[in-house]
Design a protein around this motif. Structure first.
Motif, short mmCIF file in Angstrom:
data_model
loop_
_atom_site.label_atom_id
_atom_site.label_comp_id
_atom_site.label_asym_id
_atom_site.label_seq_id
_atom_site.Cartn_x
_atom_site.Cartn_y
_atom_site.Cartn_z
N MET A 40 0.84 -1.18 -0.04
CA MET A 40 0.02 -0.09 -0.06
C MET A 40 0.76 1.18 -0.06
O MET A 40 0.38 2.36 -0.24
N ALA A 41 2.23 1.11 0.29
CA ALA A 41 3.06 2.25 0.35
C ALA A 41 3.59 2.74 -0.98
O ALA A 41 3.85 1.88 -1.88
N THR A 42 4.07 3.90 -1.19
CA THR A 42 4.63 4.36 -2.65
C THR A 42 5.85 5.11 -2.16
O THR A 42 6.09 5.35 -0.73
N SER A 78 -4.32 -4.67 11.51
CA SER A 78 -2.92 -4.83 10.88
C SER A 78 -2.19 -3.31 11.03
O SER A 78 -1.20 -3.04 10.59
N TYR A 79 -3.12 -2.29 11.78
CA TYR A 79 -2.70 -1.01 11.87
C TYR A 79 -2.69 -0.07 10.59
O TYR A 79 -2.17 1.13 10.51
N ASP A 80 -3.26 -0.79 9.48
CA ASP A 80 -3.01 0.11 8.07
C ASP A 80 -4.54 -0.21 7.36
O ASP A 80 -5.20 -1.02 8.01
N ALA A 81 -4.56 0.30 6.26
CA ALA A 81 -5.74 0.23 5.71
C ALA A 81 -6.07 -1.09 4.90
O ALA A 81 -7.28 -1.55 4.28
N GLY A 187 -8.39 5.51 18.81
CA GLY A 187 -7.77 4.69 17.80
C GLY A 187 -7.42 5.12 16.53
O GLY A 187 -7.88 6.33 16.32
N GLY A 188 -6.95 4.43 15.82
CA GLY A 188 -6.43 5.07 14.55
C GLY A 188 -5.54 3.90 13.65
O GLY A 188 -5.19 3.04 14.30
N HIS A 189 -5.58 4.07 12.41
CA HIS A 189 -4.74 3.36 11.38
C HIS A 189 -4.27 4.02 10.46
O HIS A 189 -4.45 5.19 10.00
N LEU A 190 -3.09 3.74 9.79
CA LEU A 190 -2.57 4.35 8.77
C LEU A 190 -3.02 4.12 7.26
O LEU A 190 -3.38 2.79 6.99
#
Length: 311
Positions: A40-42, A78-81, A187-190
């Motif tokens: 998911m990262a660039t 997973s702490y991300d999208a 709460g939150g995620h990347l």
């Protein structure tokens, strides 16, 4: 083709996918990446080609810079999208000033626990393999350094917080997103991540992967070669000891460089343990060494006596 190709990785492929595609360009040489980026990262993904794979570990040691978007109010496993939503909370009461303070409070050294959805190995198995089976095990925290972290934008309507992060190697930005959400109690995620710099390589030197593949498809390999960073330049952050031909041969044979060799190399006295790049005529990278008790101890010699024949 020996050197480092700085790829601007798109969303979708894994870091290994990028390496595989670069390796398939027809050079027939080895290739390897330095510092994994999630699908998911660039952004900046240095790919070492040919003999430059021998210095990949030194490039990986460098600091990283990222721009990330944290979605507050939604927590994932997973702490991300890419993960499954496990909790949702209202962000209506969260004020921009609170987010700014919480982000600023994270700056500095601390012990970060790797997320379960990560490539860290425990007992011979990748954590993400266990996580996909629904297992969670104890992980050892790692010391990381957030040299600089700041909030650059916050949308109070959506709860999207954009952060800039300058951190040490091995830092998980999605863990930062999770921890920020915990600190604010919602709460939150990347949601998105772009790597702006990896070691000495910044985004302005990166070539989009589709551009590289298009050049290869049209047979313009020479244009790709223009983007490749020479091995010595790839380690430009390290102090340099420049040797003449005679002393370069000493390195190739693994012989110790004496005080006179170092005095004439242009290398100032370094602190104990500092890594140094040793170059020869024409700027060729000969070795990486460490300052030890007044001399240099080789960490990796990159040439043989045969390599220097006729040089």
């Amino acid at each position: 083709m020996d050197g480092v190709l700085i790829v601007d990785k798109p969303i979708g492929p894994t870091s290994f996918d990028v390496v595989r595609r670069v390796r398939a360009l027809g050079s027939g040489r080895k290739a390897g990446h330095t510092g994994t980026l999630d699908p998911m990262a660039t952004g900046v993904l240095p790919v070492c080609l040919g003999d430059a794979t021998k210095i990949a570990s030194f490039i990986t040691e460098g600091d990283k810079e990222y721009e990330g978007v944290v979605q507050l109010g939604v927590e994932t496993d997973s702490y991300d999208a890419t993960g499954k939503v496990v909790a949702e909370r209202s962000i209506a009461a969260v004020k921009p000033a609170e987010v700014e303070r919480a982000v600023a409070a994270m700056q500095g050294e601390y012990w970060q626990t790797p997320p379960m959805f990560s490539a860290v190995k425990v007992g011979g198995k990748r954590l993400y393999e266990l996580a996909r089976k629904g297992e969670e095990i104890e992980r050892k925290p790692r010391k990381v350094n957030l040299e600089r972290i700041e909030l650059t934008r916050y949308d109070a309507q959506t709860g999207a917080a954009t952060i800039f992060v300058h951190c040490s190697k091995g830092t998980y930005v999605r863990s930062i997103a999770h921890e920020l959400g915990e600190a604010l109690g919602v709460g939150g995620h990347l949601m998105a991540l772009r790597r702006l710099r990896s070691g000495p390589f910044s985004l302005d030197r990166a070539v989009p992967l589709p551009v590289i593949l298009d050049l290869a498809a049209s047979g313009r390999q020479d244009e790709i070669a223009r983007f490749v960073v020479p091995m010595s330049e790839a380690l430009a952050e390290l102090p340099e000891a420049r040797l003449d031909e005679t002393r370069a041969r000493k390195v190739a044979y693994g012989m110790v460089l004496g005080a006179r060799d170092l005095a004439e190399s242009g290398l100032p006295r370094q602190e104990e343990g500092v890594r140094v790049r040793i170059t020869g005529p024409g700027g060729r990278l000969l070795a990486v060494a460490e300052q030890r008790q007044g001399t240099l101890r080789y960490v990796r010699v990159l040439v043989t006596p045969q390599d220097l024949l006729g040089s």
